[in-house]
Structure formats: C-alpha cells, structure tokens
Design a protein around this motif. Structure first.
Motif, PDB file in Angstrom:
ATOM      1  N   MET A   1      35.940  -2.168  -4.463  1.00  0.00           N
ATOM      2  CA  MET A   1      34.583  -2.317  -5.335  1.00  0.00           C
ATOM      3  C   MET A   1      35.202  -1.904  -6.248  1.00  0.00           C
ATOM      4  SD  MET A   1      33.124  -4.075  -2.725  1.00  0.00           S
ATOM      5  CE  MET A   1      33.173  -2.770  -1.954  1.00  0.00           C
ATOM      6  N   GLU A   2      34.689  -1.821  -7.631  1.00  0.00           N
ATOM      7  CA  GLU A   2      34.187  -1.052  -9.015  1.00  0.00           C
ATOM      8  C   GLU A   2      32.819  -1.302  -9.113  1.00  0.00           C
ATOM      9  OE1 GLU A   2      36.005   1.387  -9.637  1.00  0.00           O
ATOM     10  OE2 GLU A   2      37.771   1.000  -9.520  1.00  0.00           O
ATOM     11  N   LEU A   3      32.393  -0.525  -8.214  1.00  0.00           N
ATOM     12  CA  LEU A   3      30.747  -0.019  -8.493  1.00  0.00           C
ATOM     13  C   LEU A   3      30.504   1.084  -9.448  1.00  0.00           C
ATOM     14  CD1 LEU A   3      30.109   0.394  -5.041  1.00  0.00           C
ATOM     15  CD2 LEU A   3      29.600  -1.584  -5.909  1.00  0.00           C
TER      16      LEU A   3
ATOM     17  N   PRO B   1      27.343  -7.424 -12.360  1.00  0.00           N
ATOM     18  CA  PRO B   1      28.908  -7.928 -12.085  1.00  0.00           C
ATOM     19  C   PRO B   1      30.137  -6.442 -11.380  1.00  0.00           C
ATOM     20  CG  PRO B   1      28.878  -7.290 -14.558  1.00  0.00           C
ATOM     21  CD  PRO B   1      27.412  -6.739 -14.187  1.00  0.00           C
ATOM     22  N   ILE B   2      30.539  -6.434 -10.598  1.00  0.00           N
ATOM     23  CA  ILE B   2      31.114  -6.208  -9.944  1.00  0.00           C
ATOM     24  C   ILE B   2      32.593  -6.576 -10.222  1.00  0.00           C
ATOM     25  CG2 ILE B   2      32.015  -5.002  -7.325  1.00  0.00           C
ATOM     26  CD1 ILE B   2      28.868  -4.790  -7.050  1.00  0.00           C
ATOM     27  N   GLU B   3      33.434  -6.342  -9.782  1.00  0.00           N
ATOM     28  CA  GLU B   3      35.221  -6.048 -10.081  1.00  0.00           C
ATOM     29  C   GLU B   3      35.840  -5.306  -8.839  1.00  0.00           C
ATOM     30  OE1 GLU B   3      36.162  -7.611 -12.414  1.00  0.00           O
ATOM     31  OE2 GLU B   3      35.125  -7.657 -13.555  1.00  0.00           O
ATOM     32  N   VAL B   4      36.382  -6.375  -7.980  1.00  0.00           N
ATOM     33  CA  VAL B   4      37.116  -6.591  -7.069  1.00  0.00           C
ATOM     34  C   VAL B   4      38.865  -6.607  -6.755  1.00  0.00           C
ATOM     35  CG1 VAL B   4      36.945  -6.892  -4.310  1.00  0.00           C
ATOM     36  CG2 VAL B   4      35.397  -7.056  -5.666  1.00  0.00           C
TER      37      VAL B   4
ATOM     38  N   ALA C   1      34.180   3.618  -7.751  1.00  0.00           N
ATOM     39  CA  ALA C   1      35.422   2.933  -6.987  1.00  0.00           C
ATOM     40  C   ALA C   1      34.655   2.936  -5.206  1.00  0.00           C
ATOM     41  CB  ALA C   1      36.391   3.691  -6.881  1.00  0.00           C
ATOM     42  N   GLN C   2      34.671   2.234  -4.708  1.00  0.00           N
ATOM     43  CA  GLN C   2      34.338   2.669  -3.149  1.00  0.00           C
ATOM     44  C   GLN C   2      35.596   1.127  -2.188  1.00  0.00           C
ATOM     45  OE1 GLN C   2      30.343   0.496  -1.336  1.00  0.00           O
ATOM     46  NE2 GLN C   2      30.836   0.887   0.456  1.00  0.00           N
TER      47      GLN C   2
END
Length: 224
Positions: free
Chosen positions: A179-181, A155-158, A185-186
């Motif tokens: 995006m919290e990878l 799961p990736i929070e955007v 963060a990216q």
C-alpha cells in the motif's frame, strides 16, 4: 465503487471462495443382482462455537518478547470509511455482505516493537463452507494486481501478488499487498490455513506472518 463490508473484510482485507469437500460414494452393478446401494455422503464436522475458538488464538507467550496485545475495535468503527475502486471482483465481494460471514470467529491483534503489527482471526464453519469462502475471498483479492483503496478522502494505491504457502493443514492461501501510504509504502502479508472445520488467518509484516503461522496452525485441534 465498493464500500467494504465489515462482515466480510478485516483490516488485512481477507476474502473467500468455493471447493466442495463432501465425499460421495460410487455405485456399481453386481454379477446379476442389480446395483449396489449408493454410499451415503460422509458427514461434515459441525462448526465450533466462538468460546471454543478463543483458546486457539496466539498469545504473548506463544509469540515471545516484544509483542503487546492491543484491544480490538468493533467492525463498524474499523471499516465504515473505507472503499475500493478498480477491481470488479472486490466490488462483487463487498456487495455480498452477510454471505461472507463464517459461523464463528475469534480474533486478536498485536504490535511488535511499536511499528509492526500482527493480526489473527480463527474461524469455524463446515469444512466445505470454509473451503468455499476462503477460495472466493483470496481469489477476489488476488484477481486484480492493482486497485485503489480510499480511506476517508485519501486514495491509496494497492499492489497485490500471490505468495508461496507452507504445506500446513488441508488448504493454504496467501498473498502480499503493498500500500502506497502518504507516509511511505507498507507491505502486509495475508495467510490462511484451513484444518478441517477451523481456519486460522494471519496478517501483518511478512516476516512476522511467516515466523508464526506454524505455531498458529499448531494450536488448532487435530482432525478438527
């Protein structure tokens, strides 16, 4: 849960919307001779073919030193394991499938200094269709300030926010996503500019998108 459509979404998660740009005439009454004939709607420009779009893409020569073009993967390979939860507008967008396709598309991707990316798509369709779908797409992706994207089982929070656009072309759209990878963060910026029956879309590091959008728009045919 929405499975992302490979036809309506690229790696940078673009989207579409609605704005009719057909020009309709007005009718009025004479001094006593009845109504004037109604003006015909202005004819819309037809879509360009994919072969005509490829020369409009950015090249390494346009971008300068440090950029390397990378081979595109097929849409099925890129998106068959990605899904989105927590954003109704994106779920609806994903269900529309082929309805989000433009008439023609060309694309290119680049890396910059190995760790930054810049992707480009050039689309063509009738101006009213391009306008409508771009508004729908960007409207969907900016409708939810946060949502969850799952890649495989991760799961990736955007987080998404609208971005300021330069005064280019007929219409401009932009948003920034964080995006919290697992690796950190990216931040990616997505920007689209429509010029008549052609639209250019860039996605990548915000500084790269801002640096090259004017050059990308400048390659579009004048009055397309």
């Amino acid at each position: 849960m929405m499975r992302i459509s490979t036809s309506g979404t690229r790696r940078w998660m673009l989207g579409t919307a609605v704005c009719g740009v057909l020009i309709t005439g007005c009718s009025g009454g004479g001094d006593g001779g009845g109504a004037k004939p109604q003006a015909k709607p202005a004819a819309e420009a037809k879509p360009l073919a994919a072969d005509a779009l490829r020369p409009l893409l950015l090249t390494q020569a346009d971008l300068g030193s440090g950029y390397v073009q990378v081979q595109e993967q097929s849409g099925e390979q890129k998106f068959d394991d990605i899904s989105v939860q927590g954003c109704p507008a994106l779920e609806k967008l994903g269900q529309s499938g082929e309805e989000n396709m433009f008439a023609a598309k060309a694309e290119a991707s680049f890396t910059y200094d190995r760790d930054a990316t810049l992707g480009e798509e050039v689309h063509s369709d009738r101006p009213s269709v391009l306008s409508s779908k771009l508004r729908e797409l960007f409207g969907a992706y900016t409708s939810c300030p946060t949502y969850t994207m799952t890649s495989g089982t991760t799961p990736i929070e955007v987080k998404v926010s609208k971005s300021v656009t330069p005064e280019l072309g007929d219409e401009q759209f932009a948003y920034t996503s964080t995006m919290e990878l697992p690796s950190g963060a990216q931040v990616l910026k997505t920007m689209a500019v429509r010029e008549g029956n052609v639209a250019v879309m860039l996605v990548g590091a915000p500084a790269l998108v801002d640096r090259h959008i004017k050059t990308a728009v400048g390659k579009l045919p004048a009055g397309s």
